[in-house]
Design a protein around this motif. Structure first.
Motif, PDB file in Angstrom:
ATOM      1  N   ASP A  11       0.860  -1.202  -0.034  1.00 15.43           N
ATOM      2  CA  ASP A  11       0.136   0.081   0.004  1.00 15.43           C
ATOM      3  C   ASP A  11       1.015   1.135  -0.040  1.00 15.43           C
ATOM      4  OD1 ASP A  11      -2.008   2.001   0.299  1.00 15.43           O
ATOM      5  OD2 ASP A  11      -2.347   1.248   2.235  1.00 15.43           O
ATOM      6  N   PRO A  12       0.770   2.095  -1.121  1.00 23.98           N
ATOM      7  CA  PRO A  12       1.707   3.254  -1.021  1.00 23.98           C
ATOM      8  C   PRO A  12       1.507   4.200  -0.005  1.00 23.98           C
ATOM      9  CG  PRO A  12       0.618   2.913  -3.396  1.00 23.98           C
ATOM     10  CD  PRO A  12       0.054   2.077  -2.367  1.00 23.98           C
ATOM     11  N   GLN A  13       0.176   4.202   0.650  1.00 27.55           N
ATOM     12  CA  GLN A  13       0.098   4.952   1.841  1.00 27.55           C
ATOM     13  C   GLN A  13       0.910   4.717   3.166  1.00 27.55           C
ATOM     14  OE1 GLN A  13      -1.558   7.518   0.953  1.00 27.55           O
ATOM     15  NE2 GLN A  13      -2.432   6.899  -0.808  1.00 27.55           N
ATOM     16  N   SER A  14       1.315   3.371   3.219  1.00 32.44           N
ATOM     17  CA  SER A  14       1.886   2.859   4.349  1.00 32.44           C
ATOM     18  C   SER A  14       3.592   3.051   4.139  1.00 32.44           C
ATOM     19  CB  SER A  14       1.699   1.246   4.548  1.00 32.44           C
ATOM     20  OG  SER A  14       2.411   0.505   3.538  1.00 32.44           O
ATOM     21  N   LEU A  15       4.049   3.809   3.074  1.00 40.03           N
ATOM     22  CA  LEU A  15       5.459   3.972   2.913  1.00 40.03           C
ATOM     23  C   LEU A  15       5.676   5.484   3.508  1.00 40.03           C
ATOM     24  CD1 LEU A  15       5.785   3.092  -0.999  1.00 40.03           C
ATOM     25  CD2 LEU A  15       6.380   1.603   1.169  1.00 40.03           C
ATOM     26  N   ASP A  16       6.825   5.299   4.109  1.00 47.19           N
ATOM     27  CA  ASP A  16       7.359   6.722   4.589  1.00 47.19           C
ATOM     28  C   ASP A  16       7.614   7.623   3.266  1.00 47.19           C
ATOM     29  OD1 ASP A  16      10.169   6.420   3.861  1.00 47.19           O
ATOM     30  OD2 ASP A  16      10.362   5.282   5.818  1.00 47.19           O
ATOM     31  N   PRO A  17       7.983   8.720   3.466  1.00 44.85           N
ATOM     32  CA  PRO A  17       8.028   9.712   2.165  1.00 44.85           C
ATOM     33  C   PRO A  17       9.487   9.367   1.730  1.00 44.85           C
ATOM     34  CG  PRO A  17       7.471  10.976   3.982  1.00 44.85           C
ATOM     35  CD  PRO A  17       7.688   9.687   4.680  1.00 44.85           C
ATOM     36  N   VAL A  44      11.841   6.664  -3.369  1.00 44.02           N
ATOM     37  CA  VAL A  44      12.410   5.607  -4.093  1.00 44.02           C
ATOM     38  C   VAL A  44      11.671   4.611  -4.915  1.00 44.02           C
ATOM     39  CG1 VAL A  44      13.906   3.206  -3.599  1.00 44.02           C
ATOM     40  CG2 VAL A  44      14.393   5.406  -2.385  1.00 44.02           C
ATOM     41  N   VAL A  45      10.267   3.917  -4.496  1.00 45.71           N
ATOM     42  CA  VAL A  45       9.672   3.304  -5.351  1.00 45.71           C
ATOM     43  C   VAL A  45       9.147   3.862  -6.456  1.00 45.71           C
ATOM     44  CG1 VAL A  45       7.232   2.130  -5.222  1.00 45.71           C
ATOM     45  CG2 VAL A  45       8.655   2.073  -3.388  1.00 45.71           C
ATOM     46  N   GLU A  46       8.910   5.418  -6.533  1.00 53.10           N
ATOM     47  CA  GLU A  46       8.352   5.982  -7.666  1.00 53.10           C
ATOM     48  C   GLU A  46       9.614   6.068  -8.554  1.00 53.10           C
ATOM     49  OE1 GLU A  46       5.933   7.424 -10.175  1.00 53.10           O
ATOM     50  OE2 GLU A  46       5.502   6.793  -8.302  1.00 53.10           O
ATOM     51  N   LYS A  47      10.807   6.301  -8.093  1.00 56.78           N
ATOM     52  CA  LYS A  47      11.976   6.300  -9.098  1.00 56.78           C
ATOM     53  C   LYS A  47      12.334   5.043  -9.690  1.00 56.78           C
ATOM     54  CE  LYS A  47      13.215  10.516  -8.900  1.00 56.78           C
ATOM     55  NZ  LYS A  47      13.244  11.466 -10.150  1.00 56.78           N
ATOM     56  N   MET A  48      12.049   3.755  -9.081  1.00 56.34           N
ATOM     57  CA  MET A  48      12.327   2.620  -9.465  1.00 56.34           C
ATOM     58  C   MET A  48      11.316   2.175 -10.581  1.00 56.34           C
ATOM     59  SD  MET A  48      13.132   0.323  -6.008  1.00 56.34           S
ATOM     60  CE  MET A  48      12.441  -1.063  -6.751  1.00 56.34           C
ATOM     61  N   ARG A  49      10.292   2.751 -10.719  1.00 58.14           N
ATOM     62  CA  ARG A  49       9.261   2.539 -11.674  1.00 58.14           C
ATOM     63  C   ARG A  49       9.579   3.127 -12.865  1.00 58.14           C
ATOM     64  NH1 ARG A  49       4.220   3.843  -7.587  1.00 58.14           N
ATOM     65  NH2 ARG A  49       3.973   1.593  -6.932  1.00 58.14           N
TER      66      ARG A  49
END
Length: 160
Positions: free
Chosen positions: A93-99, A104-109
């Motif tokens: 859940d993207p809401q459960s990630l800290d900023p 990092v997840v957004e950049k990995m995509r």
């Protein structure tokens, strides 16, 4: 129809095993309930329980892409993981990630396959590969040892 086991990479489980895991993660709903959300051979809603049992036993090598997506949605697991065994069964859940994690997840995509492979090698260098990932990371590291200039951003190969 796709042969999901043919898509396996080193250290990744078989489709039947992932389907069993997904059912367990979903709280073991009845096979009949799963069968009802799948598409049968005639293109109609409602596959047979026997078709699901065949997939669970690994006696069928094919499962339609649509049925894989439907099963993943019904069972609440990541469809890409169910199809390929890559990634994690449970969607993060993207809401459960800290900023920082979300960044990092957004950049990995945005990474291509080669860049993602190299990132895995770097992460494993910091954390140490474990289990099945160790085998995969070793193969990535071996490829990384002699990268092709065509894979490097901003590097032109002769004749470009």
């Amino acid at each position: 129809m796709l042969d999901f086991d043919a898509l396996n990479v080193i250290g990744v489980s078989k489709f039947a095993d992932r389907l069993k895991d997904a059912i367990a993660l979903a709280g073991s709903p009845p096979v009949a309930d799963l069968a009802r959300v799948l598409i049968n051979g005639d293109g109609q809603l409602g596959a047979s329980e026997q078709a699901v049992y065949a997939a669970l036993k690994g006696t069928t090598k094919s499962f339609t892409a649509e049925n894989c997506a439907r099963a993943a949605r019904f069972l609440g697991v990541d469809g890409y993981w169910l199809a390929t065994g890559v990634g994690h069964a449970k969607r993060q859940d993207p809401q459960s990630l800290d900023p920082d994690q979300a960044y990092v997840v957004e950049k990995m995509r945005t990474l291509n396959r080669y860049q993602l492979d190299m990132l895995i090698v770097v992460v494993d260098a910091f954390t140490g590969p474990s289990g099945d990932r160790a085998t995969v990371s070793i193969s990535y590291a071996q490829r990384a040892a002699q990268p092709s200039a065509a894979h490097l951003p901003g590097v032109e190969t002769p004749g470009d």
